[in-house]
Design an enzyme around this catalytic site. Structure first.
Site, short mmCIF file in Angstrom:
data_model
loop_
_atom_site.label_atom_id
_atom_site.label_comp_id
_atom_site.label_asym_id
_atom_site.label_seq_id
_atom_site.Cartn_x
_atom_site.Cartn_y
_atom_site.Cartn_z
N GLN A 98 -1.99 7.70 23.10
CA GLN A 98 -2.30 7.83 21.57
C GLN A 98 -3.21 6.64 21.24
OE1 GLN A 98 0.57 6.46 18.64
NE2 GLN A 98 0.56 8.31 17.61
N TYR A 178 -1.97 4.14 9.10
CA TYR A 178 -2.67 3.23 9.66
C TYR A 178 -4.24 3.84 9.29
CZ TYR A 178 1.12 1.75 12.29
OH TYR A 178 2.39 1.12 12.87
N ARG A 225 -1.82 13.34 15.46
CA ARG A 225 -0.53 13.15 14.70
C ARG A 225 -1.00 12.82 13.32
NH1 ARG A 225 4.59 9.31 15.02
NH2 ARG A 225 5.79 10.99 16.19
N GLY A 316 11.62 10.66 19.54
CA GLY A 316 11.06 9.56 19.59
C GLY A 316 12.37 8.60 20.09
N ARG A 317 13.00 7.93 19.27
CA ARG A 317 14.27 7.05 19.78
C ARG A 317 14.91 7.78 20.69
NH1 ARG A 317 16.72 6.64 14.47
NH2 ARG A 317 15.02 8.39 13.86
#
Length: 363
Positions: A98, A178, A225, A316-317
């Site tokens: 990424q 971002y 993404r 993810g987590r």
């Protein structure tokens, strides 16, 4: 309809299952943003995912403002990534990198005191992670028009470096507040030139960055993404459905390998959506593989695939404490809980020492 354990093809890459490891910042690189031996072990442990997407990886010193996060702008970084990708491939996995420019979320302490850059002169809320603890963000300066080609060159260069390092492809990080997201949304983009104002202008940098990457690695090895359904790190939009469907339509034209959407539910545990997901509207204009992310259980993931809402689900987590997450899902084994205090620490604890289900049961 598809299930989690059916294969899926993302452009040039065929994956044995539809369980994607989502990008997770873990802060185990060096202070010079060079990958480490620990990272090799960590990613290889998780190679049972159909596809791994790495933690966000800086495309330039200007764009990276997270302590001990990895980069891809120097040859030292490229060489250090090679053992990581080799280990994943030897374990039977596939891995995309990424690519990250943080924009206004870079603290000046990472830039020798220079201002961070963004779409407009704005300041992010809350505090930045720095090498000297949490510090308030400072106002960014608006990128000048003649600086944008340099940003595009940085994305293209980092994409080429990723392929040289052995990655199977790259993902453009255009989410979570971002740099690209700062240009996309009208809450942070106050420009009055070709990159501001109407939606077609605000998606221009996304289009150009995606094309710059695809021109180097091929659209079949390029993913993106987005995070459409609510505020993220102070960035939001007044009409997100119009914005993100237009963005998705542009990505469809480019022919990217897949599009990942992070859309927390209204009752999310790590971020909450402000409205129902925009994914159904995006599905109508983006015809490539769609990967959904955020707060998915195994049952909810299977439901999304069986209903045709998504082609794969990224977790993810759960991958933090469950290196063997696909096997746990397949067998119905309990998911281990992670320790948030070690998310961004620099050692092996809470990183490569989580046992697989069989070892945990035998202990």
């Amino acid at each position: 309809m598809a299930s989690l354990f059916d294969p899926v093809t993302f452009g040039a890459v065929t994956c044995p299952n539809r369980i994607v490891m989502a990008p997770l910042t873990r802060a185990r690189a060096t202070r010079e943003h060079v990958p480490t031996e620990l990272m090799k072990t960590y990613y290889a442990q998780r190679a049972g995912a159909g596809l791994i997407i790495t933690e966000a990886t800086g495309i330039s010193r200007q764009g990276l403002g997270w302590p001990y996060a990895p980069g891809l702008w120097t040859m030292e970084q490229v060489e250090a990534w090679k053992p990581v990708t080799e280990a994943v491939h030897e374990a039977g996995g596939r891995i995309f990198c990424q690519l990250w420019h943080m924009g206004r979320l870079v603290h000046p302490s990472f830039l020798d005191g220079e201002k961070p850059v963004s779409a407009s002169a704005t300041t992010a809320p809350n505090k930045a992670h720095t090498y000297d603890g949490r510090q308030p963000y400072e106002e960014a300066r608006a990128l000048a028009l003649d600086e944008i080609p340099d940003i595009l060159d940085d994305y293209a260069r980092a994409a080429g470096h990723a392929i040289a390092a052995g990655f199977d492809g790259v993902q453009l990080h255009a989410a979570n507040g971002y740099l690209i997201d700062q240009f996309l949304r009208d809450g942070s983009n106050h420009r009055d030139d070709d990159y501001g104002g109407p939606v077609e202008n605000r998606i221009r940098l996304l289009r150009q960055a995606t094309r710059a990457i695809a021109d180097v690695v091929g659209p079949e090895r390029t993913a993106v993404r987005l995070s459409p359904n609510g505020e993220s790190q102070g960035v939001n939009d007044s009409d997100p459905e119009a914005l993100f469907t237009a963005a998705a339509a542009v990505l469809d034209e480019i022919g990217i390998a897949f599009l990942e959407l992070r859309e927390p539910p209204l009752d999310g545990t790590f971020g909450k959506g402000e409205r129902e997901p925009i994914a159904p509207a995006i599905r109508k204009v983006f015809h490539g593989p769609l990967v959904l992310n955020s707060d998915y259980s195994a049952a909810r993931a299977e439901e999304a695939l069986s209903e045709g809402v998504a082609d794969a689900i990224s977790f993810g987590r759960p991958f933090i404490a469950n290196p063997d997450l696909p096997r746990r899902i397949e067998s119905g084994a309990e998911w281990a809980k992670d320790d948030p205090s070690t998310w961004y620490s620099q050692g092996p604890e809470g990183y490569i020492d989580y046992p697989e289900a069989e070892a945990a049961a035998a202990a």
